[in-house]
Design a protein around this motif. Structure first.
Motif, PDB file in Angstrom:
ATOM      1  N   ASP A 170      -0.501   3.287   6.980  1.00 30.30           N
ATOM      2  CA  ASP A 170       0.514   2.290   7.307  1.00 30.30           C
ATOM      3  C   ASP A 170       0.298   1.092   6.401  1.00 30.30           C
ATOM      4  O   ASP A 170      -0.795   0.502   6.403  1.00 30.30           O
ATOM      5  CB  ASP A 170       0.389   1.878   8.775  1.00 30.30           C
ATOM      6  N   LYS A 171       1.327   0.743   5.636  1.00 33.02           N
ATOM      7  CA  LYS A 171       1.235  -0.394   4.724  1.00 33.02           C
ATOM      8  C   LYS A 171       2.149  -1.499   5.242  1.00 33.02           C
ATOM      9  O   LYS A 171       3.299  -1.249   5.577  1.00 33.02           O
ATOM     10  CB  LYS A 171       1.626   0.009   3.305  1.00 33.02           C
ATOM     11  N   SER A 172       1.588  -2.709   5.295  1.00 30.60           N
ATOM     12  CA  SER A 172       2.355  -3.854   5.761  1.00 30.60           C
ATOM     13  C   SER A 172       1.861  -5.096   5.030  1.00 30.60           C
ATOM     14  O   SER A 172       1.023  -5.005   4.132  1.00 30.60           O
ATOM     15  CB  SER A 172       2.195  -4.017   7.278  1.00 30.60           C
ATOM     16  N   PHE A 173       2.387  -6.242   5.435  1.00 30.97           N
ATOM     17  CA  PHE A 173       1.944  -7.512   4.871  1.00 30.97           C
ATOM     18  C   PHE A 173       1.528  -8.439   6.002  1.00 30.97           C
ATOM     19  O   PHE A 173       2.185  -8.500   7.040  1.00 30.97           O
ATOM     20  CB  PHE A 173       3.065  -8.179   4.056  1.00 30.97           C
ATOM     21  N   VAL A 174       0.424  -9.133   5.800  1.00 30.64           N
ATOM     22  CA  VAL A 174      -0.046 -10.143   6.735  1.00 30.64           C
ATOM     23  C   VAL A 174      -0.269 -11.415   5.927  1.00 30.64           C
ATOM     24  O   VAL A 174      -1.070 -11.413   4.982  1.00 30.64           O
ATOM     25  CB  VAL A 174      -1.351  -9.697   7.438  1.00 30.64           C
ATOM     26  N   ASP A 175       0.455 -12.470   6.279  1.00 34.48           N
ATOM     27  CA  ASP A 175       0.391 -13.719   5.514  1.00 34.48           C
ATOM     28  C   ASP A 175       0.610 -13.463   4.023  1.00 34.48           C
ATOM     29  O   ASP A 175      -0.134 -13.952   3.181  1.00 34.48           O
ATOM     30  CB  ASP A 175      -0.946 -14.435   5.741  1.00 34.48           C
ATOM     31  N   ARG A 176       1.619 -12.665   3.721  1.00 36.61           N
ATOM     32  CA  ARG A 176       2.006 -12.324   2.346  1.00 36.61           C
ATOM     33  C   ARG A 176       0.966 -11.523   1.570  1.00 36.61           C
ATOM     34  O   ARG A 176       1.054 -11.380   0.360  1.00 36.61           O
ATOM     35  CB  ARG A 176       2.380 -13.579   1.561  1.00 36.61           C
ATOM     36  N   LYS A 177      -0.023 -11.030   2.261  1.00 38.17           N
ATOM     37  CA  LYS A 177      -1.034 -10.194   1.622  1.00 38.17           C
ATOM     38  C   LYS A 177      -0.851  -8.763   2.103  1.00 38.17           C
ATOM     39  O   LYS A 177      -0.623  -8.529   3.293  1.00 38.17           O
ATOM     40  CB  LYS A 177      -2.450 -10.670   1.973  1.00 38.17           C
ATOM     41  N   PRO A 178      -0.957  -7.804   1.191  1.00 39.72           N
ATOM     42  CA  PRO A 178      -0.806  -6.407   1.619  1.00 39.72           C
ATOM     43  C   PRO A 178      -1.959  -5.969   2.521  1.00 39.72           C
ATOM     44  O   PRO A 178      -3.110  -6.363   2.313  1.00 39.72           O
ATOM     45  CB  PRO A 178      -0.807  -5.618   0.308  1.00 39.72           C
ATOM     46  N   LEU A 179      -1.609  -5.189   3.534  1.00 41.31           N
ATOM     47  CA  LEU A 179      -2.603  -4.638   4.449  1.00 41.31           C
ATOM     48  C   LEU A 179      -2.330  -3.150   4.585  1.00 41.31           C
ATOM     49  O   LEU A 179      -1.225  -2.738   4.937  1.00 41.31           O
ATOM     50  CB  LEU A 179      -2.521  -5.303   5.824  1.00 41.31           C
ATOM     51  N   THR A 180      -3.334  -2.358   4.277  1.00 43.56           N
ATOM     52  CA  THR A 180      -3.235  -0.906   4.421  1.00 43.56           C
ATOM     53  C   THR A 180      -4.187  -0.483   5.529  1.00 43.56           C
ATOM     54  O   THR A 180      -5.374  -0.791   5.481  1.00 43.56           O
ATOM     55  CB  THR A 180      -3.606  -0.193   3.106  1.00 43.56           C
TER      56      THR A 180
END
Length: 100
Positions: free
Chosen positions: A63-73
């Motif tokens: 699952d790839k998303s963004f947290v505070d404009r940073k990518p999170l995998t």
């Protein structure tokens, strides 16, 4: 060991790094990429390649998303992955114990 069957060893899981990923996720359920990379002491590229192989086999979900404009995998173990890992451990146990 007349009943030794090398075909019962899952090649996708059997590699040291992929086995480490599966073992970690079997306890944790899921992990973020950087945490997993740190825990297994891998490079980005090495971990990515192994994650892709496990994902292609259907053993993990990514699952790839963004947290505070940073990518999170985040990666997590799927039900087929949990089943495959359990079968892998049983096959290894049978080989060590000399049973089929």
């Amino acid at each position: 060991m007349d009943d030794f069957d090398i075909e019962k060893i899952d090649d996708v899981i059997h590699g040291r790094v992929r086995l480490g990923i599966m073992a970690f996720l079997s306890g944790a359920g899921s992990a973020d990429f950087n945490g997993l990379k740190s825990r297994l002491q891998l490079t980005d590229g090495n971990l990515s390649a192994h994650i892709r192989k496990l994902e292609d086999a259907g053993y993990i979900a990514v699952d790839k998303s963004f947290v505070d404009r940073k990518p999170l995998t985040r990666v997590s173990l799927t039900e087929p992955g949990r089943t495959a890992f359990s079968q892998y451990l049983k096959a290894m146990s049978r080989l060590v114990d000399g049973r089929s």
